[in-house]
Scaffold this motif. Structure first.
Motif, PDB file in Angstrom:
ATOM      1  N   GLN A   1       0.787  -1.229   0.000  1.00 25.51           N
ATOM      2  CA  GLN A   1       0.000   0.000   0.000  1.00 25.51           C
ATOM      3  C   GLN A   1       0.825   1.287   0.000  1.00 25.51           C
ATOM      4  O   GLN A   1       0.332   2.320  -0.438  1.00 25.51           O
ATOM      5  CB  GLN A   1      -0.939   0.009   1.212  1.00 25.51           C
ATOM      6  CG  GLN A   1      -1.943  -1.123   1.170  1.00 25.51           C
ATOM      7  CD  GLN A   1      -2.802  -1.181   2.404  1.00 25.51           C
ATOM      8  OE1 GLN A   1      -2.732  -0.312   3.262  1.00 25.51           O
ATOM      9  NE2 GLN A   1      -3.601  -2.228   2.509  1.00 25.51           N
ATOM     10  N   LYS A   2       2.052   1.246   0.481  1.00 26.54           N
ATOM     11  CA  LYS A   2       2.809   2.480   0.629  1.00 26.54           C
ATOM     12  C   LYS A   2       3.937   2.637  -0.381  1.00 26.54           C
ATOM     13  O   LYS A   2       4.378   3.747  -0.646  1.00 26.54           O
ATOM     14  CB  LYS A   2       3.395   2.564   2.044  1.00 26.54           C
ATOM     15  CG  LYS A   2       2.336   2.652   3.127  1.00 26.54           C
ATOM     16  CD  LYS A   2       2.945   2.735   4.500  1.00 26.54           C
ATOM     17  CE  LYS A   2       1.870   2.783   5.567  1.00 26.54           C
ATOM     18  NZ  LYS A   2       2.451   2.827   6.908  1.00 26.54           N
ATOM     19  N   VAL A   3       4.412   1.533  -0.940  1.00 27.91           N
ATOM     20  CA  VAL A   3       5.529   1.588  -1.884  1.00 27.91           C
ATOM     21  C   VAL A   3       5.006   1.963  -3.262  1.00 27.91           C
ATOM     22  O   VAL A   3       3.992   1.444  -3.719  1.00 27.91           O
ATOM     23  CB  VAL A   3       6.264   0.229  -1.953  1.00 27.91           C
ATOM     24  CG1 VAL A   3       7.312   0.227  -3.050  1.00 27.91           C
ATOM     25  CG2 VAL A   3       6.906  -0.091  -0.613  1.00 27.91           C
ATOM     26  N   THR A   4       5.699   2.871  -3.925  1.00 27.43           N
ATOM     27  CA  THR A   4       5.359   3.220  -5.298  1.00 27.43           C
ATOM     28  C   THR A   4       6.271   2.413  -6.211  1.00 27.43           C
ATOM     29  O   THR A   4       7.470   2.670  -6.294  1.00 27.43           O
ATOM     30  CB  THR A   4       5.579   4.725  -5.542  1.00 27.43           C
ATOM     31  OG1 THR A   4       4.815   5.462  -4.588  1.00 27.43           O
ATOM     32  CG2 THR A   4       5.169   5.117  -6.937  1.00 27.43           C
ATOM     33  N   TRP A   5       5.685   1.432  -6.890  1.00 32.23           N
ATOM     34  CA  TRP A   5       6.465   0.555  -7.754  1.00 32.23           C
ATOM     35  C   TRP A   5       6.651   1.220  -9.102  1.00 32.23           C
ATOM     36  O   TRP A   5       5.769   1.898  -9.611  1.00 32.23           O
ATOM     37  CB  TRP A   5       5.749  -0.786  -7.914  1.00 32.23           C
ATOM     38  CG  TRP A   5       5.667  -1.538  -6.627  1.00 32.23           C
ATOM     39  CD1 TRP A   5       4.602  -1.602  -5.800  1.00 32.23           C
ATOM     40  CD2 TRP A   5       6.703  -2.288  -6.004  1.00 32.23           C
ATOM     41  NE1 TRP A   5       4.903  -2.354  -4.697  1.00 32.23           N
ATOM     42  CE2 TRP A   5       6.184  -2.791  -4.793  1.00 32.23           C
ATOM     43  CE3 TRP A   5       8.011  -2.585  -6.348  1.00 32.23           C
ATOM     44  CZ2 TRP A   5       6.947  -3.578  -3.939  1.00 32.23           C
ATOM     45  CZ3 TRP A   5       8.766  -3.368  -5.493  1.00 32.23           C
ATOM     46  CH2 TRP A   5       8.231  -3.862  -4.299  1.00 32.23           C
TER      47      TRP A   5
ATOM     48  N   THR B   1       6.863   1.748 -13.154  1.00 30.67           N
ATOM     49  CA  THR B   1       6.115   1.180 -14.269  1.00 30.67           C
ATOM     50  C   THR B   1       7.069   0.320 -15.101  1.00 30.67           C
ATOM     51  O   THR B   1       8.285   0.368 -14.936  1.00 30.67           O
ATOM     52  CB  THR B   1       5.528   2.286 -15.160  1.00 30.67           C
ATOM     53  OG1 THR B   1       6.612   3.031 -15.734  1.00 30.67           O
ATOM     54  CG2 THR B   1       4.627   3.213 -14.381  1.00 30.67           C
TER      55      THR B   1
END
Length: 67
Positions: A20-24, A26
């Motif tokens: 929920q908190k990590v921005t993976w 693209t």
């Protein structure tokens, strides 16, 4: 709080953070970064190979001059 419950809480917190908190990145960002790393690795390998070859030739010259 027991050690087992603390470990369980740590796993739950880690899971929550990863989902929920990590921005993976693209797929496009990941591909671009991988290409940059590949190119940088090739450049560094060529530099190290060149320096190694130069030192090899230099030391061969010095050994032949001394002998």
């Amino acid at each position: 709080m027991s050690i087992v419950s603390r470990i369980g809480t740590a796993f739950k917190d880690s899971y929550t953070e990863l989902t929920q908190k990590v921005t993976w990145p693209t797929r496009q960002e990941l591909t671009g970064s991988s290409i940059i790393v590949l190119i940088a690795s090739i450049i560094i390998a060529l530099f190290v190979t060149s320096v190694d070859s130069l030192f090899n030739q230099l030391l061969t010259f010095v050994y032949n001059a001394v002998a």
